[in-house]
Scaffold this motif. Structure first.
Motif, PDB file in Angstrom:
ATOM      1  N   PHE A 154      29.517  29.319  27.126  1.00 35.82           N
ATOM      2  CA  PHE A 154      29.378  28.917  28.697  1.00 35.82           C
ATOM      3  C   PHE A 154      27.731  28.731  28.811  1.00 35.82           C
ATOM      4  CE2 PHE A 154      33.776  29.563  30.387  1.00 35.82           C
ATOM      5  CZ  PHE A 154      34.141  28.549  29.685  1.00 35.82           C
ATOM      6  N   GLU A 175      25.798  26.558  26.388  1.00 37.99           N
ATOM      7  CA  GLU A 175      26.317  25.136  27.005  1.00 37.99           C
ATOM      8  C   GLU A 175      25.613  24.685  28.181  1.00 37.99           C
ATOM      9  OE1 GLU A 175      27.339  22.644  24.643  1.00 37.99           O
ATOM     10  OE2 GLU A 175      27.200  24.540  23.363  1.00 37.99           O
ATOM     11  N   SER A 176      25.344  25.350  28.941  1.00 33.04           N
ATOM     12  CA  SER A 176      24.821  25.330  30.537  1.00 33.04           C
ATOM     13  C   SER A 176      23.175  25.028  30.315  1.00 33.04           C
ATOM     14  CB  SER A 176      25.190  26.227  31.428  1.00 33.04           C
ATOM     15  OG  SER A 176      24.551  27.691  31.327  1.00 33.04           O
TER      16      SER A 176
END
Length: 72
Positions: free
Chosen positions: A67, A70-71
């Motif tokens: 996460f 991907e952020s």
């Protein structure tokens, strides 16, 4: 499967946790639904399903890392 993803240009990964069974993240419960400690399920379950606390933590860290990546 890996070759198909690679050929499609997909950025992918797989994490394999040695000794982990399917649903290793599912904490064992008593018949009333309350959690129990230990490495085995108290309620009957299907073969190959078992809790593994160390791999649970590792897998969660991997999810959080994905996460975070991907952020960006």
């Amino acid at each position: 499967f890996g070759h198909a993803l690679q050929d499609a240009g997909v950025d992918w990964r797989v994490n394999i946790y040695g000794g982990a069974q399917h649903a290793f993240w599912a904490r064992p419960t008593n018949s009333d639904g309350s959690p129990v400690e230990g490495l085995t399920h108290v309620q009957a379950t299907v073969p190959g399903v078992g809790y593994h606390p160390k791999h649970t933590e590792r897998a969660w860290r991997a999810v959080l890392g994905l996460f975070a990546e991907e952020s960006k």
